[in-house]
Design a protein around this motif. Structure first.
Motif, short mmCIF file in Angstrom:
data_model
loop_
_atom_site.label_atom_id
_atom_site.label_comp_id
_atom_site.label_asym_id
_atom_site.label_seq_id
_atom_site.Cartn_x
_atom_site.Cartn_y
_atom_site.Cartn_z
N UNK A 60 0.86 -1.18 0.00
CA UNK A 60 0.00 0.00 0.00
C UNK A 60 0.90 1.23 0.00
N UNK A 61 0.89 1.98 -1.10
CA UNK A 61 1.86 3.05 -1.28
C UNK A 61 1.43 4.39 -0.71
N UNK A 271 2.60 8.33 -7.19
CA UNK A 271 1.54 7.51 -6.61
C UNK A 271 0.20 8.18 -6.83
N UNK A 272 -0.71 7.44 -7.44
CA UNK A 272 -2.08 7.92 -7.67
C UNK A 272 -3.03 7.22 -6.71
N UNK A 273 -4.08 7.93 -6.30
CA UNK A 273 -5.07 7.36 -5.38
C UNK A 273 -6.47 7.52 -5.98
N UNK A 274 -6.76 6.77 -7.04
CA UNK A 274 -8.03 6.94 -7.75
C UNK A 274 -9.29 6.80 -6.90
N UNK A 300 -2.44 3.81 -4.23
CA UNK A 300 -2.81 3.70 -2.82
C UNK A 300 -4.21 4.25 -2.62
N UNK A 301 -4.81 4.00 -1.46
CA UNK A 301 -6.18 4.45 -1.20
C UNK A 301 -6.29 5.87 -0.68
N UNK A 302 -5.33 6.33 0.14
CA UNK A 302 -5.23 7.70 0.65
C UNK A 302 -5.89 7.88 2.01
N UNK A 303 -7.18 8.18 2.08
CA UNK A 303 -7.79 8.59 3.35
C UNK A 303 -9.00 7.72 3.68
N UNK A 304 -8.99 7.15 4.89
CA UNK A 304 -10.12 6.33 5.29
C UNK A 304 -11.29 7.15 5.82
N UNK A 305 -11.15 8.45 5.89
CA UNK A 305 -12.34 9.26 6.14
C UNK A 305 -13.26 9.23 4.93
#
Length: 462
Positions: A60-61, A271-274, A300-305
């Motif tokens: 997970x980047x 790194x892209x977080x689509x 990567x996913x970025x933010x779990x909010x």
């Protein structure tokens, strides 16, 4: 010495020299020692992988793991709500114990979802105690992690400088680099998450890039390409010799092709977080643009909010975005009656060439992400000599029965529950579909207490 033999699986090695095969993987202590159709190892503990898929664990980047207690509050916010309510709002109320429990739950959730290495981009560490709490949690979880030391972004009080004018704290990097995160072969290592040319002026950029390089660290920066404090962004950074393979850019959806080419030509990774970017930023994610330029993207996913931090969902969103922008269409293949019946605004073109393959998306999430973290010599593929970071994905659930191609199976059908085994550095961290050594009742209790404190201190309007 401990030996483990994963027997009879469909192997997606992510190593071009080994390829994909049905066979065995032998692990000794922390390392992979052999991948072959048949391996004889009578003294090894056997994991039966027949009818299952064996592959490298996901890397997970990009994730802000400290947000574990405030998940699912921001997915419906308009653009700007995240900075207003998270960075300038609720994050300012975090005590070190909130950072700890959020990071611990987030890191354990990564293991549950098949991630074996995480770039934890931590920018909610107002004090050294917050930083130490985050590192404590990563070490407690047993996840391989790059701890990215970032900085907070509150609204300044009267008389205080804006965060964009404050260089990255060298004293903290020095403390970590010479202390608990000094070993680059450890399970948890260090990176510097700097402001970069969007969020700081050129003098701060010069300081931060040089600091990271002086300490031999990967640096990473959030970049969008809008309202930039260094107007030409990385063009200045590159001219001054500060840009190289030791830097990682995140997002960058609005930068020009000229700037993107300079970034890639200098060896920096992107790194892209689509899953997040395609919400408030409905422009082409960089995954497809990098592919067109002949580069290798990182995801990567970025933010779990906003979204789940699991890599399966990230892979699917990234592949969908890449296919949307990189698939070729042609009207000349339409039937004549279709052309006559075309309605304004309704696309009727057909796909004329194969889309981006599913196996490519798995490479982004494994070996390409490992490369972005400068760890591809240690992880990211089932290569003898590398760390034994791998997962076993079962195919006997109702959702998985009847699946044929293993890459398509993982990308389009697998769920977290289908990831039966997770091994990190030769140690089994998830078995039988359960993360090992976790007191779920205590975790839930501690996380709920943290959330109650935070939302009482900063009531968020959802």
């Amino acid at each position: 010495m401990t030996r483990t033999l994963l027997k009879g699986g469909q192997i997606l090695s992510m190593d071009d020299a080994i390829g994909n095969l049905t066979g065995d993987v032998l692990v000794e202590d922390a390392r992979i020692v052999e991948v072959a159709p048949v391996i004889e190892a009578e003294d090894a503990e056997v994991i039966d992988a027949a009818s299952a898929i064996v592959m490298p664990g996901f890397v997970n980047a990009h994730l802000h793991t400290w947000q574990g207690a405030i998940r699912a509050i921001a997915a419906d916010w308009p653009s700007g709500g995240y900075f207003k309510h998270v960075h300038a709002g609720i994050s300012t109320k975090y005590a070190p114990e909130d950072t700890y429990i959020g990071t611990l739950v987030g890191a354990l959730a990564q293991i549950e979802a098949g991630t074996t290495t995480l770039f934890d981009w931590c920018h909610n560490n107002a004090t050294p105690a917050h930083t130490d709490a985050a590192v404590d949690a990563l070490e407690k979880a047993g996840l391989r992690a790059v701890f990215g030391h970032g900085t907070v972004k509150p609204e300044p009080k009267p008389g205080e400088p804006h965060f964009s004018t404050i260089p990255h704290p060298v004293a903290e990097i020095d403390r970590l680099r010479k202390g608990r995160l000094s070993n680059d072969d450890a399970l948890v290592t260090l990176a510097a998450c700097i402001l970069g040319p969007d969020y700081s002026g050129i003098e701060v950029c010069r300081h931060d890039f040089r600091m990271a390089r002086d300490y031999g660290l990967l640096s990473s920066a959030h970049i969008w390409g809008l309202n930039r404090l260094v107007p030409d962004g990385y063009l200045t950074i590159a001219r001054e010799g500060l840009l190289g393979p030791d830097h990682n850019i995140v997002h960058a959806n609005y930068i020009s092709d000229e700037e993107l080419k300079v970034i890639l030509d200098h060896g920096a990774t992107v790194t892209s977080t689509p899953p997040v970017e395609l919400g408030p930023h409905p422009v082409e994610p960089l995954v497809s643009r990098i592919l067109r330029m002949g580069g290798r993207p990182s995801i990567g996913p970025d933010v779990e909010v906003d979204v789940t931090g699991g890599m399966l969902e990230t892979i699917r969103a990234s592949l969908l975005g890449a296919r949307l922008y990189n698939t070729k269409y042609a009207d000349e293949h339409l039937a004549e009656e279709d052309v006559k019946e075309r309605k304004v605004g309704v696309p009727t073109a057909r796909v004329t060439e194969p889309p981006v393959p599913s196996i490519e998306a798995l490479k982004w999430a494994t070996i390409d992400n490992a490369r972005a973290l400068r760890l591809d010599h240690r992880i990211g593929s089932l290569t003898p000599g590398k760390q034994a970071d791998l997962i076993v994905v079962r195919r006997d659930s109702l959702a998985m029965m009847g699946t044929v191609d293993p890459a398509q199976t993982v990308v389009h059908f697998a769920q977290n529950a289908d990831i039966e085994t997770v091994m990190i550095g030769g140690r089994v961290r998830k078995s039988g579909g359960k993360v090992l050594g976790v007191d779920m009742a205590r975790l839930a209790r501690d996380l709920a207490a943290s959330a109650e404190r935070l939302f009482r201190a900063y009531p968020v309007t959802i």
